[in-house]
Motif scaffolding. Sequence first.
Motif, PDB file in Angstrom:
ATOM      1  N   ILE A   1     -29.679  21.766   1.746  1.00 44.11           N
ATOM      2  CA  ILE A   1     -29.263  23.045   1.170  1.00 44.11           C
ATOM      3  C   ILE A   1     -29.798  24.194   2.020  1.00 44.11           C
ATOM      4  O   ILE A   1     -29.088  25.172   2.285  1.00 44.11           O
ATOM      5  CB  ILE A   1     -29.732  23.155  -0.295  1.00 44.11           C
ATOM      6  CG1 ILE A   1     -28.927  22.175  -1.165  1.00 44.11           C
ATOM      7  CG2 ILE A   1     -29.565  24.578  -0.823  1.00 44.11           C
ATOM      8  CD1 ILE A   1     -29.419  22.066  -2.587  1.00 44.11           C
ATOM      9  N   GLY A   2     -31.034  24.079   2.481  1.00 37.96           N
ATOM     10  CA  GLY A   2     -31.604  25.114   3.345  1.00 37.96           C
ATOM     11  C   GLY A   2     -30.819  25.271   4.638  1.00 37.96           C
ATOM     12  O   GLY A   2     -30.585  26.386   5.104  1.00 37.96           O
ATOM     13  N   CYS A   3     -30.402  24.158   5.225  1.00 40.37           N
ATOM     14  CA  CYS A   3     -29.605  24.214   6.457  1.00 40.37           C
ATOM     15  C   CYS A   3     -28.264  24.879   6.204  1.00 40.37           C
ATOM     16  O   CYS A   3     -27.799  25.696   7.022  1.00 40.37           O
ATOM     17  CB  CYS A   3     -29.399  22.815   7.014  1.00 40.37           C
ATOM     18  SG  CYS A   3     -30.868  22.119   7.777  1.00 40.37           S
ATOM     19  N   LEU A   4     -27.627  24.559   5.092  1.00 43.46           N
ATOM     20  CA  LEU A   4     -26.340  25.177   4.771  1.00 43.46           C
ATOM     21  C   LEU A   4     -26.484  26.682   4.562  1.00 43.46           C
ATOM     22  O   LEU A   4     -25.636  27.462   5.016  1.00 43.46           O
ATOM     23  CB  LEU A   4     -25.733  24.518   3.533  1.00 43.46           C
ATOM     24  CG  LEU A   4     -25.233  23.091   3.727  1.00 43.46           C
ATOM     25  CD1 LEU A   4     -24.760  22.517   2.398  1.00 43.46           C
ATOM     26  CD2 LEU A   4     -24.110  23.052   4.745  1.00 43.46           C
ATOM     27  N   VAL A   5     -27.544  27.098   3.904  1.00 43.29           N
ATOM     28  CA  VAL A   5     -27.780  28.531   3.706  1.00 43.29           C
ATOM     29  C   VAL A   5     -28.010  29.213   5.051  1.00 43.29           C
ATOM     30  O   VAL A   5     -27.462  30.287   5.321  1.00 43.29           O
ATOM     31  CB  VAL A   5     -28.968  28.751   2.739  1.00 43.29           C
ATOM     32  CG1 VAL A   5     -29.410  30.213   2.737  1.00 43.29           C
ATOM     33  CG2 VAL A   5     -28.602  28.310   1.336  1.00 43.29           C
ATOM     34  N   LEU A   6     -28.793  28.596   5.917  1.00 42.55           N
ATOM     35  CA  LEU A   6     -29.051  29.167   7.241  1.00 42.55           C
ATOM     36  C   LEU A   6     -27.769  29.273   8.064  1.00 42.55           C
ATOM     37  O   LEU A   6     -27.519  30.301   8.709  1.00 42.55           O
ATOM     38  CB  LEU A   6     -30.082  28.323   7.979  1.00 42.55           C
ATOM     39  CG  LEU A   6     -30.484  28.805   9.369  1.00 42.55           C
ATOM     40  CD1 LEU A   6     -31.140  30.176   9.279  1.00 42.55           C
ATOM     41  CD2 LEU A   6     -31.415  27.815  10.023  1.00 42.55           C
TER      42      LEU A   6
ATOM     43  N   LEU B   1     -26.090  32.743   9.493  1.00 41.77           N
ATOM     44  CA  LEU B   1     -25.729  32.915  10.903  1.00 41.77           C
ATOM     45  C   LEU B   1     -24.238  33.191  11.059  1.00 41.77           C
ATOM     46  O   LEU B   1     -23.829  33.968  11.920  1.00 41.77           O
ATOM     47  CB  LEU B   1     -26.127  31.679  11.702  1.00 41.77           C
ATOM     48  CG  LEU B   1     -27.622  31.452  11.886  1.00 41.77           C
ATOM     49  CD1 LEU B   1     -27.873  30.110  12.576  1.00 41.77           C
ATOM     50  CD2 LEU B   1     -28.240  32.581  12.673  1.00 41.77           C
ATOM     51  N   GLY B   2     -23.422  32.548  10.235  1.00 41.87           N
ATOM     52  CA  GLY B   2     -21.978  32.764  10.289  1.00 41.87           C
ATOM     53  C   GLY B   2     -21.581  34.169   9.901  1.00 41.87           C
ATOM     54  O   GLY B   2     -20.589  34.701  10.389  1.00 41.87           O
ATOM     55  N   LEU B   3     -22.341  34.790   9.025  1.00 48.67           N
ATOM     56  CA  LEU B   3     -22.046  36.166   8.640  1.00 48.67           C
ATOM     57  C   LEU B   3     -22.386  37.149   9.754  1.00 48.67           C
ATOM     58  O   LEU B   3     -21.794  38.211   9.853  1.00 48.67           O
ATOM     59  CB  LEU B   3     -22.840  36.539   7.381  1.00 48.67           C
ATOM     60  CG  LEU B   3     -22.411  35.844   6.093  1.00 48.67           C
ATOM     61  CD1 LEU B   3     -23.380  36.179   4.968  1.00 48.67           C
ATOM     62  CD2 LEU B   3     -21.001  36.232   5.710  1.00 48.67           C
TER      63      LEU B   3
ATOM     64  N   PRO C   1     -13.841  42.137  14.003  1.00 42.84           N
ATOM     65  CA  PRO C   1     -13.810  43.386  13.247  1.00 42.84           C
ATOM     66  C   PRO C   1     -15.156  44.092  13.380  1.00 42.84           C
ATOM     67  O   PRO C   1     -16.198  43.450  13.397  1.00 42.84           O
ATOM     68  CB  PRO C   1     -13.587  42.937  11.802  1.00 42.84           C
ATOM     69  CG  PRO C   1     -13.064  41.554  11.898  1.00 42.84           C
ATOM     70  CD  PRO C   1     -13.591  40.988  13.180  1.00 42.84           C
ATOM     71  N   PRO C   2     -15.159  45.402  13.501  1.00 38.80           N
ATOM     72  CA  PRO C   2     -16.419  46.119  13.672  1.00 38.80           C
ATOM     73  C   PRO C   2     -17.281  46.039  12.424  1.00 38.80           C
ATOM     74  O   PRO C   2     -16.777  45.906  11.314  1.00 38.80           O
ATOM     75  CB  PRO C   2     -15.987  47.559  13.948  1.00 38.80           C
ATOM     76  CG  PRO C   2     -14.630  47.660  13.383  1.00 38.80           C
ATOM     77  CD  PRO C   2     -14.009  46.304  13.486  1.00 38.80           C
TER      78      PRO C   2
END
Length: 102
Positions: free
Chosen positions: A16-21, A25-27, A90-91
């Motif tokens: 779960i921690g890896c998925l949150v990280l 990062l994806g955001l 997108p900016p």
Amino acid sequence: MKPGSSNANIFLAAAIGCLVLINILGLRTFGRFDATRDGLYTLAQASKDTMAGLEDPVTVTAYFTEELPPPYSSNARYVRDLLEEASGPPPRAGSPSSSWTP
């Protein structure tokens, strides 16, 4: 508690921690991945170079009707995706030098 269940809980918490990280990062980064064999959804390098060399902004206006028959109904989304890729990510909010209109 069953033997080994604490290991399962630790593994679940780590997953779960890896998925949150990865989500965080994806955001913060923009990227696309084209999994088609022929690179159908990827702009050619010559197109990217041409766009990078332009000094003035480029305005593209495309008109699509909402009631196109099925073979053509996805064309509007296809063109929009290509234009978004050509213009870059997108900016971010508050970016002073950007004018993004999808």
